[in-house]
Write a protein that holds these residues in place. Structure first.
Motif, PDB file in Angstrom:
ATOM      1  N   UNK A   1      35.342  35.683  39.760  1.00  0.00           N
ATOM      2  CA  UNK A   1      36.642  35.429  40.501  1.00  0.00           C
ATOM      3  C   UNK A   1      37.652  34.402  39.965  1.00  0.00           C
ATOM      4  N   UNK A   2      38.666  34.589  39.529  1.00  0.00           N
ATOM      5  CA  UNK A   2      39.546  33.278  39.277  1.00  0.00           C
ATOM      6  C   UNK A   2      40.922  33.528  40.339  1.00  0.00           C
ATOM      7  N   UNK A   3      41.313  32.237  40.326  1.00  0.00           N
ATOM      8  CA  UNK A   3      42.352  32.299  41.534  1.00  0.00           C
ATOM      9  C   UNK A   3      43.213  31.019  40.846  1.00  0.00           C
ATOM     10  N   UNK A   4      44.579  31.259  40.423  1.00  0.00           N
ATOM     11  CA  UNK A   4      45.413  30.245  39.791  1.00  0.00           C
ATOM     12  C   UNK A   4      46.547  30.049  40.657  1.00  0.00           C
ATOM     13  N   UNK A   5      47.228  28.698  40.273  1.00  0.00           N
ATOM     14  CA  UNK A   5      48.410  28.483  40.872  1.00  0.00           C
ATOM     15  C   UNK A   5      49.811  29.073  40.333  1.00  0.00           C
TER      16      UNK A   5
ATOM     17  N   UNK B   1      48.309  26.409  33.959  1.00  0.00           N
ATOM     18  CA  UNK B   1      47.588  27.250  32.801  1.00  0.00           C
ATOM     19  C   UNK B   1      46.378  27.550  33.404  1.00  0.00           C
ATOM     20  N   UNK B   2      45.674  26.526  34.319  1.00  0.00           N
ATOM     21  CA  UNK B   2      44.380  26.638  34.470  1.00  0.00           C
ATOM     22  C   UNK B   2      44.041  27.241  35.794  1.00  0.00           C
ATOM     23  N   UNK B   3      42.982  28.114  35.930  1.00  0.00           N
ATOM     24  CA  UNK B   3      42.732  28.562  37.283  1.00  0.00           C
ATOM     25  C   UNK B   3      42.262  27.319  38.395  1.00  0.00           C
ATOM     26  N   UNK B   4      42.787  27.328  39.653  1.00  0.00           N
ATOM     27  CA  UNK B   4      42.452  26.382  40.477  1.00  0.00           C
ATOM     28  C   UNK B   4      40.953  26.737  41.033  1.00  0.00           C
ATOM     29  N   UNK B   5      40.581  27.922  41.115  1.00  0.00           N
ATOM     30  CA  UNK B   5      39.317  28.457  41.645  1.00  0.00           C
ATOM     31  C   UNK B   5      38.577  29.323  40.581  1.00  0.00           C
ATOM     32  N   UNK B   6      37.371  28.919  40.200  1.00  0.00           N
ATOM     33  CA  UNK B   6      36.454  30.001  39.363  1.00  0.00           C
ATOM     34  C   UNK B   6      35.366  30.230  40.206  1.00  0.00           C
ATOM     35  N   UNK B   7      35.109  31.229  40.678  1.00  0.00           N
ATOM     36  CA  UNK B   7      33.784  31.556  41.593  1.00  0.00           C
ATOM     37  C   UNK B   7      32.890  32.717  40.462  1.00  0.00           C
ATOM     38  N   UNK B   8      31.820  32.187  40.105  1.00  0.00           N
ATOM     39  CA  UNK B   8      31.027  32.892  39.124  1.00  0.00           C
ATOM     40  C   UNK B   8      30.336  34.203  40.110  1.00  0.00           C
ATOM     41  N   UNK B   9      30.130  33.981  41.307  1.00  0.00           N
ATOM     42  CA  UNK B   9      29.512  34.969  42.475  1.00  0.00           C
ATOM     43  C   UNK B   9      29.828  34.724  43.686  1.00  0.00           C
ATOM     44  N   UNK B  10      30.258  35.932  44.429  1.00  0.00           N
ATOM     45  CA  UNK B  10      30.493  35.856  45.754  1.00  0.00           C
ATOM     46  C   UNK B  10      29.978  36.947  46.420  1.00  0.00           C
ATOM     47  N   UNK B  11      29.214  36.890  47.569  1.00  0.00           N
ATOM     48  CA  UNK B  11      28.390  37.972  48.326  1.00  0.00           C
ATOM     49  C   UNK B  11      29.236  38.278  49.833  1.00  0.00           C
TER      50      UNK B  11
ATOM     51  N   UNK C   1      29.073  31.068  45.446  1.00  0.00           N
ATOM     52  CA  UNK C   1      27.991  30.359  44.583  1.00  0.00           C
ATOM     53  C   UNK C   1      28.559  29.774  43.543  1.00  0.00           C
ATOM     54  N   UNK C   2      28.122  28.226  43.655  1.00  0.00           N
ATOM     55  CA  UNK C   2      28.478  27.348  42.182  1.00  0.00           C
ATOM     56  C   UNK C   2      30.059  27.709  41.684  1.00  0.00           C
ATOM     57  N   UNK C   3      30.717  27.685  42.833  1.00  0.00           N
ATOM     58  CA  UNK C   3      32.356  27.801  42.541  1.00  0.00           C
ATOM     59  C   UNK C   3      32.781  26.469  41.817  1.00  0.00           C
ATOM     60  N   UNK C   4      34.031  26.580  40.946  1.00  0.00           N
ATOM     61  CA  UNK C   4      34.308  25.408  40.196  1.00  0.00           C
ATOM     62  C   UNK C   4      35.844  25.097  40.694  1.00  0.00           C
TER      63      UNK C   4
END
Length: 294
Positions: free
Chosen positions: A70-74, A78-88, A110-113
């Motif tokens: 999952x990627x969520x940007x402003x 140009x860069x995603x504010x949130x990068x989430x490899x896995x969400x359950x 799990x392990x979001x950036x």
């Protein structure tokens, strides 16, 4: 013996039939989710204007939905504010099977950036939307966990773990913030959603020898906090602050406190750009130094 064999055979046939049914149900749910991925993203974006992308969605019996990458940007970054490899996402089994309704019981990221430099801009642009989305969420108990979230964009790596529980309008959270150079900072929070923000009943931050406690509220972009900070022989008491959090500027209207019984007042602005800039003025009142509270 014949009856026993017959029952045993019927049991095995039932188990095979039941497992086949579960497999077909899971396959059907996966097919529906995969085909509905774009419409799910579109529905979320109707409530949250931040660009959102999801690579994959899958269903795991009996009540789990898995989201990948999952990627969520402003809007302007140009860069995603949130990068989430896995969400359950877990659904309430009781509501799912007996009420035939979808009620979320927990979400685990799990392990979001988290991109620290774009986060203030993102929260300023979409914070009200997030609060509105939470307020319109069906009122049920829900748990939201962050596992080993990494905050990027700072010289030292920051790891965040958090466990947030929402019960109706009431909020509670516990967690820790860790860096390579500092001792972990543990926190706990209790509060409630309000019509225009949220109240802070109790916010405790601890990292020996640091101990602090705050209370206040957030209304729109205005944050009001009161509290105290204790650190070895340094005492910051009677804290009373009011700030306007409007990215990229934070306007500190006032921050009144007593530093080891010496009153002081801080005002000014902080600008979260690259590089970080601040313009603060501090007023001290040494005539009251050494006096103790009655």
């Amino acid at each position: 013996k014949c009856l026993s064999r017959f029952l045993s055979k019927k049991s095995w046939l039932f188990i095979i039939w039941f497992m086949t049914l579960l497999g077909l149900t899971a396959a059907a749910c996966n097919a529906v989710l995969v085909s509905s991925k774009d419409s799910i993203v579109k529905t979320i974006n109707q409530h949250l204007s931040a660009p959102l992308s999801i690579d994959r969605i899958g269903f795991f019996f009996p009540n789990q939905i898995l989201f990948k990458d999952i990627k969520l940007s402003g809007k302007s970054s140009p860069h995603p504010s949130f990068v989430i490899p896995k969400a359950t996402l877990k659904l309430s089994c009781f509501d799912l099977f007996f009420r035939r309704s979808f009620m979320i019981s927990s979400i685990v990221f799990e392990k979001p950036e988290i991109h620290g430099l774009t986060l203030p801009e993102f929260l300023n642009a979409h914070g009200d939307e997030i609060i509105t989305l939470v307020r319109t969420w069906p009122r049920a108990n829900i748990q939201i966990r962050l596992k080993d979230a990494a905050v990027k964009g700072f010289p030292d790596s920051v790891l965040l773990n958090s466990n947030l529980v929402l019960r109706g309008d009431f909020l509670s959270a516990t967690g820790s913030i860790r860096t390579n150079k500092l001792l972990p900072l543990k926190y706990s929070f209790t509060g409630a959603l309000t019509s225009d923000g949220f109240s802070i009943d109790r916010l405790v931050l601890k990292s020996p020898p640091l101990e602090s406690q705050f209370w206040g509220d957030m209304r729109g972009s205005l944050l009001q906090l009161s509290g105290f900070i204790l650190f070895n022989n340094i005492y910051l008491l009677d804290i009373d602050g009011l700030a306007d959090l409007t990215f990229p500027r934070i306007q500190l209207n006032h921050l009144k406190l007593t530093l080891n019984h010496m009153p002081m007042d801080i005002k000014g602005t902080l600008t979260f750009l690259n590089p970080l800039a601040f313009d603060l003025t501090a007023s001290f009142y040494p005539s009251d130094f050494g006096k103790t509270n009655p």
